[in-house]
Design an enzyme around this catalytic site. Structure first.
Site, mmCIF file in Angstrom:
data_model
loop_
_atom_site.group_PDB
_atom_site.id
_atom_site.type_symbol
_atom_site.label_atom_id
_atom_site.label_comp_id
_atom_site.label_asym_id
_atom_site.label_seq_id
_atom_site.Cartn_x
_atom_site.Cartn_y
_atom_site.Cartn_z
ATOM 1 N N ASP A 139 63.055 0.244 63.478
ATOM 2 C CA ASP A 139 62.518 0.504 62.145
ATOM 3 C C ASP A 139 62.960 -0.592 61.172
ATOM 4 O O ASP A 139 64.010 -1.229 61.378
ATOM 5 C CB ASP A 139 62.987 1.864 61.630
ATOM 6 C CG ASP A 139 62.335 3.021 62.363
ATOM 7 O OD1 ASP A 139 61.262 2.818 62.970
ATOM 8 O OD2 ASP A 139 62.904 4.131 62.331
ATOM 9 N N ARG B 129 67.652 9.469 64.256
ATOM 10 C CA ARG B 129 67.584 10.200 62.978
ATOM 11 C C ARG B 129 67.397 11.697 63.208
ATOM 12 O O ARG B 129 67.891 12.520 62.429
ATOM 13 C CB ARG B 129 66.493 9.627 62.086
ATOM 14 C CG ARG B 129 65.138 9.465 62.699
ATOM 15 C CD ARG B 129 64.287 8.490 61.873
ATOM 16 N NE ARG B 129 63.100 8.054 62.588
ATOM 17 C CZ ARG B 129 61.873 8.490 62.341
ATOM 18 N NH1 ARG B 129 61.673 9.375 61.379
ATOM 19 N NH2 ARG B 129 60.853 8.043 63.021
ATOM 20 N N ASP C 27 65.773 10.081 57.511
ATOM 21 C CA ASP C 27 66.642 8.940 57.257
ATOM 22 C C ASP C 27 66.711 8.683 55.757
ATOM 23 O O ASP C 27 66.140 9.430 54.948
ATOM 24 C CB ASP C 27 66.180 7.698 58.015
ATOM 25 C CG ASP C 27 64.778 7.230 57.613
ATOM 26 O OD1 ASP C 27 64.294 7.597 56.525
ATOM 27 O OD2 ASP C 27 64.158 6.487 58.401
ATOM 28 N N TYR D 5 73.723 2.747 70.039
ATOM 29 C CA TYR D 5 73.580 2.539 68.597
ATOM 30 C C TYR D 5 74.880 2.876 67.887
ATOM 31 O O TYR D 5 75.702 3.661 68.378
ATOM 32 C CB TYR D 5 72.485 3.442 68.016
ATOM 33 C CG TYR D 5 71.114 3.250 68.595
ATOM 34 C CD1 TYR D 5 70.186 2.407 67.989
ATOM 35 C CD2 TYR D 5 70.718 3.937 69.740
ATOM 36 C CE1 TYR D 5 68.916 2.243 68.509
ATOM 37 C CE2 TYR D 5 69.446 3.769 70.279
ATOM 38 C CZ TYR D 5 68.551 2.923 69.652
ATOM 39 O OH TYR D 5 67.299 2.758 70.171
#
Length: 308
Positions: A42, A180, A84, A70
């Site tokens: 993103d 998310r 998010d 991550y």
């Protein structure tokens, strides 16, 4: 006798650019249209973006790693419509009563195989349209759920700022996992609305952001091709099958080779398995294990080896 041109690029994507933006910049820098990426990020996420250039684009489908890692931050105290920090707040509550023990208990519940509802703002298709298109139009739909696997999930101590609490996290998970949504569900587990505050991809399969070049440095380089990696070095999830020149000639001519003729000492091949065939330590072709008249054979699928 190798991939003719190109290779794999590991780019450290900055915040603010889409994955497509990065692809376009790399295309212009290298003056080629044949650039693709193995897994999007993103715009508000940073970190590892795996790109394939020229002939290496033909291995893109094999570079979409089954496991990704991550780091980021989860924010307790508010939930957003996008799950998010870019979204509109849709629920809020004080996080002052939240404890580290409660968060750690919830983390355990969200480790292993879990069911995850896909975020409303995502690219999945619902009745022929992207979910985010329906969400932006104000339509409410029942989002599908999917089973994902969270291999490791760690959340640091809570840091309180007024009614809000923040915590850093790290997660290693299967492809298709929405981080998310994981943050959203962590909040639901502790009865405090939550969203993902930031995200950085650290690794995808055997590729790690520590080996990546910043986009700025790549674009400024006078010799950008020096950052190319041999695709084989990033295909650690597949069996590597070295072959002789004679067997390679047969395979590149489309012939099936019985697995027993390979004289493999340490590779137990399975039916329908995809394997990487190598010659002189370079990727020569991709093959699939098939059965022919009761015998396991290698069936060539994509040939990279070139004579001359």
């Amino acid at each position: 006798m190798q991939l003719s041109d190109g290779g794999v690029l590991l780019i450290d994507k900055p915040i603010g650019l889409t994955s497509h933006d990065v692809v376009q910049k790399v295309r212009r820098k290298l003056r080629t249209k044949r650039v693709g990426h193995a897994g999007t990020l993103d715009p508000d996420a940073s970190g590892l973006l795996v790109l394939c250039v020229d002939d290496a684009t033909r291995v893109l489908e094999y570079l979409v790693a089954s496991t990704k890692s991550y780091t980021g931050e989860v924010v307790f105290g508010s939930a957003t419509d996008t799950d998010d920090a870019t979204g509109t707040v849709i629920a809020s509550a004080s996080a002052n009563g939240l404890t580290d023990d409660a968060v750690q208990a919830a983390v355990k519940d969200l480790t292993g195989a879990i069911e995850q509802v896909v975020p409303a703002y995502s690219a999945v298709h619902i009745d022929g349209k992207r979910a985010y298109e329906l969400a932006r139009a104000g339509e409410t739909v029942d989002m599908p759920s999917r089973t994902v696997h969270i291999d490791a999930f760690e959340v640091g101590p809570l840091q309180f700022e007024g009614e809000v609490a923040r915590a850093s996290f790290s997660v290693t998970c299967s492809k298709g996992t929405y981080i998310r949504a994981l943050c959203r569900d962590l909040g639901a587990k502790v009865y405090v609305p939550a969203h993902m505050g930031s995200l950085r991809r650290e690794a995808a399969g055997s590729a790690n952001v520590r080996s990546a070049v910043s986009l700025e440095h790549f674009l400024d380089s006078a010799c950008p091709e020096t950052f190319f990696l041999e695709p084989l070095s990033l295909l650690s999830e597949y069996h590597k099958i070295p072959v002789s020149r004679a067997l390679l000639e047969r395979l590149t001519n489309g012939q099936r080779i019985p697995v027993r003729d390979l004289h493999l000492a340490d590779a137990s091949l399975r039916l329908d398995e995809t394997v990487m065939v190598t010659y002189e330590s370079r990727l020569a072709l991709v093959a699939q294990v098939e059965k022919l008249r009761g015998t396991l054979v290698l069936q060539p699928k994509k040939v990279f080896w070139k004579r001359g």
